[in-house]
Design a protein around this motif. Structure first.
Motif: not given
Ligand code: ADP
Ligand code: TRP
Length: 328
Positions: A187-191, A212-216, A268-272, A275-280
């Motif tokens: 989970s993005l919440t850490g739990e 995606i950026q906002k959620r991360l 880290l979050k920017e790159n991630l 990367a996620i968006f590239n896949e989607l």
């Protein structure tokens, strides 16, 4: 004969990264392996085991088919269908004759749902795993691509297969889970795990880069350095995402930074996110194309139903005959 594969996702809304990494990726891999005959369904019957709105179910059934097709499931290679078009509910009733009520009541998945919906503890909910066993056994499928959270249900399916074979002389295989690299997306919440029922935990397959950026951005972090890399919580989960979407080397690089000069989480979050968006992105492009091809999608669902039903009906007749029921 080819080995059969079956999987499904409940029709409760748009798919998220957990569904994609844990289930759909496995479905895709097996679809492209000529050793298998693959059947993938929308688990609409399972949707009615917890409170739902009729209009939403109507809409969501189709959303899952669109997500499947957009992600690359191919009706020329796989049988794509809706669960309620095939007699799974009937087989589930026959299977329920070898299932103990107490066994169902003690499943962790059942207990979780009871906690979530204390005023809706229905027979349908108790029967959830029996119906899932019927989904698999009706096609005599041996392999099931699903996330790790579904393992208790597969254990039940194996028990039912064994019991049916012993009691009535059927030849059901004992189905095993096909695991992917993303069998547990945190989970993005850490739990806990990513789940559509936990707000702030997920990224949807349809999210644009900004979303995606906002959620991360909401994912918890720490000071970015320390001697020991966390083994749970927000940072651990972020590193897991890095591993899944940017590869193990990228993860190792961040781990090294954590022990040294520190991680810059913004970067880290920017790159991630990228990367996620590239896949989607290609999935999203295909999806908007499919949204316009209404009659093509209708035809896929209709043809899938015919093919699935043909196999399923044979199993139902066989079981009825072996159980001493009429099989005309
Ligand atoms: P949710 O838990 O969000 O309601 P579902 O129960 O409909 O999702 O799950 C559909 C499929 O996606 C199942 O195969 C399940 O194992 C998989 N899945 C769901 N969440 C995750 C996750 N966080 N990580 C890996 N697989 C997952
Ligand atoms: N229980 C699965 C889930 O929540 C969905 C499902 C229903 C399923 N029937 C199935 C998965 C049969 C695999 C095989 O995700």
């Amino acid at each position: 004969m080819k080995k059969r594969v079956l999987s499904g996702i409940r029709a409760t809304g748009r798919l998220h990264l957990g569904n994609y990494m844990g289930a759909v990726k496995g479905m895709l891999e097996l679809q492209d392996n000529p050793e298998y005959e693959t059947l993938y369904m929308v688990a609409d019957l399972h949707t009615v085991t917890t409170p739902y709105k009729v209009e939403e179910l109507r809409k969501n059934r189709r959303e899952v088919v669109l997500d499947y097709l957009a992600a690359g499931l191919d009706p020329e290679k796989s049988i794509l269908f809706e669960q309620s078009d095939s007699p799974h509910a009937e087989l589930a009733f026959y299977l329920s004759s070898v299932v103990n009520i107490a066994r169902m009541q003690h499943l962790p998945t059942f207990k979780d749902k009871v906690k979530q919906h204390p005023n809706n503890v229905t027979m349908a909910l108790l029967n959830y795993p029996v119906l899932m066993a019927a989904d698999i056994l009706i096609y005599k499928a041996g392999l099931v691509p699903v996330g790790i959270d579904q393992e208790p249900h597969l254990e039940v399916a194996r028990e039912i297969a064994r019991k049916m074979n012993e009691t009535y002389g059927t030849d059901f295989p004992e189905p095993v889970r096909f695991a992917t690299r993303g069998e547990y997306v945190p989970s993005l919440t850490g739990e806990g795990k990513m789940s559509k029922s936990i707000e702030g935990s997920y990224i949807n397959l349809t999210d644009d880069l900004e979303t995606i950026q906002k959620r991360l951005a909401g994912a918890p972090t720490d000071s970015g350095k320390g001697e020991k890399i966390p083994t749970s919580g927000g940072v651990f989960n972020l590193l897991k995402f890095v591993e899944l979407f940017e590869g193990i080397d990228a993860r190792k690089k961040y781990e090294q930074a954590y022990r040294g000069q520190g991680i810059a989480y913004r970067e880290l979050k920017e790159n991630l996110a990228q990367a996620i968006f590239n896949e989607l992105k290609p999935i999203q492009e295909k999806r908007s194309e499919l949204e316009r091809k209404t009659s093509y999608v209708d035809e896929v669902i209709k043809r899938g139903a015919e093919k699935a039903r043909k196999i399923a009906k044979e199993t139902v007749l066989e079981v009825k005959e072996k159980m001493g029921l009429s099989f005309n």
